[in-house]
Design a protein around this motif. Sequence first.
Motif, PDB file in Angstrom:
ATOM      1  N   MET A  60       0.945  -1.299  -0.081  1.00 19.19           N
ATOM      2  CA  MET A  60       0.052  -0.104  -0.085  1.00 19.19           C
ATOM      3  C   MET A  60       0.838   1.217   0.180  1.00 19.19           C
ATOM      4  SD  MET A  60      -3.221   0.909  -0.012  1.00 19.19           S
ATOM      5  CE  MET A  60      -4.299  -0.466   0.648  1.00 19.19           C
ATOM      6  N   ALA A  61       0.776   2.063  -0.969  1.00 16.76           N
ATOM      7  CA  ALA A  61       1.607   3.272  -0.943  1.00 16.76           C
ATOM      8  C   ALA A  61       0.876   4.345  -0.398  1.00 16.76           C
ATOM      9  CB  ALA A  61       1.868   3.732  -2.437  1.00 16.76           C
ATOM     10  N   ASN A  62       1.705   5.139   0.592  1.00 18.51           N
ATOM     11  CA  ASN A  62       0.821   6.161   1.332  1.00 18.51           C
ATOM     12  C   ASN A  62       1.345   7.623   0.601  1.00 18.51           C
ATOM     13  OD1 ASN A  62      -0.923   4.874   3.090  1.00 18.51           O
ATOM     14  ND2 ASN A  62       1.148   3.858   3.784  1.00 18.51           N
ATOM     15  N   PHE A  63       0.708   8.625   0.560  1.00 21.87           N
ATOM     16  CA  PHE A  63       1.090  10.077   0.130  1.00 21.87           C
ATOM     17  C   PHE A  63       0.625  10.724   1.228  1.00 21.87           C
ATOM     18  CE2 PHE A  63       0.279   7.844  -4.060  1.00 21.87           C
ATOM     19  CZ  PHE A  63       1.726   7.866  -4.495  1.00 21.87           C
ATOM     20  N   LEU A  64       1.559  11.672   1.814  1.00 26.80           N
ATOM     21  CA  LEU A  64       1.507  12.578   2.890  1.00 26.80           C
ATOM     22  C   LEU A  64       1.617  13.921   2.498  1.00 26.80           C
ATOM     23  CD1 LEU A  64       0.707  13.507   5.616  1.00 26.80           C
ATOM     24  CD2 LEU A  64       2.882  12.983   6.470  1.00 26.80           C
ATOM     25  N   LEU A  65       0.472  14.785   2.380  1.00 27.35           N
ATOM     26  CA  LEU A  65       0.632  16.180   1.875  1.00 27.35           C
ATOM     27  C   LEU A  65       0.463  16.951   3.144  1.00 27.35           C
ATOM     28  CD1 LEU A  65       0.535  18.401  -0.513  1.00 27.35           C
ATOM     29  CD2 LEU A  65      -1.937  18.080  -0.071  1.00 27.35           C
ATOM     30  N   PHE A  66       1.634  17.891   3.538  1.00 18.33           N
ATOM     31  CA  PHE A  66       1.688  18.713   4.592  1.00 18.33           C
ATOM     32  C   PHE A  66       1.425  20.086   4.147  1.00 18.33           C
ATOM     33  CE2 PHE A  66       3.680  21.696   7.511  1.00 18.33           C
ATOM     34  CZ  PHE A  66       3.481  20.618   8.767  1.00 18.33           C
ATOM     35  N   ILE A  67       0.339  20.560   4.443  1.00 19.00           N
ATOM     36  CA  ILE A  67      -0.154  21.984   4.214  1.00 19.00           C
ATOM     37  C   ILE A  67      -0.021  22.816   5.599  1.00 19.00           C
ATOM     38  CG2 ILE A  67      -2.112  23.276   3.490  1.00 19.00           C
ATOM     39  CD1 ILE A  67      -3.138  20.882   1.867  1.00 19.00           C
ATOM     40  N   ASP A  68       0.239  24.107   5.559  1.00 19.60           N
ATOM     41  CA  ASP A  68       0.441  24.985   6.363  1.00 19.60           C
ATOM     42  C   ASP A  68      -0.895  25.660   6.658  1.00 19.60           C
ATOM     43  OD1 ASP A  68       3.254  25.277   6.866  1.00 19.60           O
ATOM     44  OD2 ASP A  68       3.519  26.395   5.349  1.00 19.60           O
ATOM     45  N   GLU A  69      -1.636  25.854   5.854  1.00 23.87           N
ATOM     46  CA  GLU A  69      -3.061  26.446   6.035  1.00 23.87           C
ATOM     47  C   GLU A  69      -3.678  26.394   4.627  1.00 23.87           C
ATOM     48  OE1 GLU A  69      -5.285  30.628   7.801  1.00 23.87           O
ATOM     49  OE2 GLU A  69      -3.083  30.395   7.423  1.00 23.87           O
ATOM     50  N   LEU A  70      -4.994  25.956   4.563  1.00 21.82           N
ATOM     51  CA  LEU A  70      -6.092  26.110   3.530  1.00 21.82           C
ATOM     52  C   LEU A  70      -7.152  26.925   3.579  1.00 21.82           C
ATOM     53  CD1 LEU A  70      -6.233  24.006   0.982  1.00 21.82           C
ATOM     54  CD2 LEU A  70      -7.966  22.840   2.468  1.00 21.82           C
ATOM     55  N   SER A  71      -7.236  27.631   2.355  1.00 26.29           N
ATOM     56  CA  SER A  71      -8.195  28.761   2.215  1.00 26.29           C
ATOM     57  C   SER A  71      -9.603  28.255   2.684  1.00 26.29           C
ATOM     58  CB  SER A  71      -8.237  29.079   0.804  1.00 26.29           C
ATOM     59  OG  SER A  71      -7.006  29.854   0.555  1.00 26.29           O
ATOM     60  N   ASP A  72     -10.364  28.840   3.013  1.00 29.63           N
ATOM     61  CA  ASP A  72     -11.856  28.508   3.361  1.00 29.63           C
ATOM     62  C   ASP A  72     -12.633  28.744   2.214  1.00 29.63           C
ATOM     63  OD1 ASP A  72     -14.079  27.660   4.821  1.00 29.63           O
ATOM     64  OD2 ASP A  72     -14.517  29.655   5.600  1.00 29.63           O
ATOM     65  N   TYR A  73     -13.758  27.812   1.880  1.00 25.97           N
ATOM     66  CA  TYR A  73     -14.588  27.957   0.773  1.00 25.97           C
ATOM     67  C   TYR A  73     -15.733  27.615   1.090  1.00 25.97           C
ATOM     68  CZ  TYR A  73     -13.179  23.159  -0.009  1.00 25.97           C
ATOM     69  OH  TYR A  73     -12.873  21.679  -0.296  1.00 25.97           O
ATOM     70  N   SER A  74     -16.510  27.753  -0.006  1.00 25.52           N
ATOM     71  CA  SER A  74     -18.198  26.981   0.342  1.00 25.52           C
ATOM     72  C   SER A  74     -18.427  26.412  -0.973  1.00 25.52           C
ATOM     73  CB  SER A  74     -19.052  28.209   0.617  1.00 25.52           C
ATOM     74  OG  SER A  74     -19.284  28.989  -0.457  1.00 25.52           O
ATOM     75  N   LYS A  75     -19.651  25.526  -0.946  1.00 24.41           N
ATOM     76  CA  LYS A  75     -20.023  24.877  -2.081  1.00 24.41           C
ATOM     77  C   LYS A  75     -20.528  26.042  -3.276  1.00 24.41           C
ATOM     78  CE  LYS A  75     -23.782  21.716  -3.778  1.00 24.41           C
ATOM     79  NZ  LYS A  75     -24.276  22.666  -4.643  1.00 24.41           N
ATOM     80  N   LYS A  76     -21.071  27.075  -2.790  1.00 25.27           N
ATOM     81  CA  LYS A  76     -21.432  28.319  -3.821  1.00 25.27           C
ATOM     82  C   LYS A  76     -20.180  28.646  -4.481  1.00 25.27           C
ATOM     83  CE  LYS A  76     -23.384  32.808  -4.065  1.00 25.27           C
ATOM     84  NZ  LYS A  76     -24.346  33.867  -3.129  1.00 25.27           N
ATOM     85  N   VAL A  77     -19.031  28.757  -3.949  1.00 18.00           N
ATOM     86  CA  VAL A  77     -17.768  29.216  -4.471  1.00 18.00           C
ATOM     87  C   VAL A  77     -17.356  28.570  -5.495  1.00 18.00           C
ATOM     88  CG1 VAL A  77     -15.477  29.533  -3.810  1.00 18.00           C
ATOM     89  CG2 VAL A  77     -16.899  30.831  -2.467  1.00 18.00           C
ATOM     90  N   ILE A  78     -17.418  27.028  -5.260  1.00 16.79           N
ATOM     91  CA  ILE A  78     -17.170  26.064  -6.089  1.00 16.79           C
ATOM     92  C   ILE A  78     -17.910  25.955  -7.333  1.00 16.79           C
ATOM     93  CG2 ILE A  78     -16.675  23.401  -6.348  1.00 16.79           C
ATOM     94  CD1 ILE A  78     -14.638  24.922  -4.705  1.00 16.79           C
TER      95      ILE A  78
END
Length: 218
Positions: free
Chosen positions: A1-19
């Motif tokens: 099983m290959a595991n990928f780990l993404l390290f993020i400082d901060e993620l922008s807030d968003y809504s379904k409407k924005v998408i």
Amino acid sequence: MANFLLFIDELSDYSKKVIDNGQTPLDVYLVCSIIRESFCCSYSIRKNNNLYIYIDSTQILIKFEGNSLRYLGSDERSQALLLKKALDKISGVEKINMQRIQKSTPGIFVKRLLNSESILENINDLHNDKILIINEFEEENTLTNITNLEDLDNLREYCYIFPFPQNSQSIVDLLGRINEKYKLIYSNLSNIKGIENKILYVNFLIDQIENSDIERNL
């Protein structure tokens, strides 16, 4: 099983409407691209991959489990809404329950950690000697444990860590702390731009090795 780990400082807030309005924040769009390249393969899902996303500002760890993942489409909207649902699942969780993993949708789980050092402890089937940091190093000559992916065997057994954004101080500090507990190996894929393309290349190498093994056994 290959595991990928993404390290993020901060993620922008968003809504379904924005998408729905086509205004997906750039960092969210990039994360969606990473989700897509981790799992989407023609008309199927890569069931032998797991993707972990750790957001340092909120200490949230999200797991996409390939062998039980459902409802993930190859389009950005599908990926962004599933990610949003996982983030909403953990928001407002009382502190007393913050370490309990919660199921968001089939194959997607979310958990709030006490500290970043416990990330690797939450990754299934982790081999302590098979943790690869994929990065672009400004001071590569200071590292002695650099290897080429093409020279490694059993690539599916590795945990691949991708800093996002590249070379952030948070990931540098984190790796310094967990290096005392785990054996870290570094690999430089600076010739491949974008984490999603690096993951695409890792998947290609795994497929190539496994296809060669099948041909030899025929």
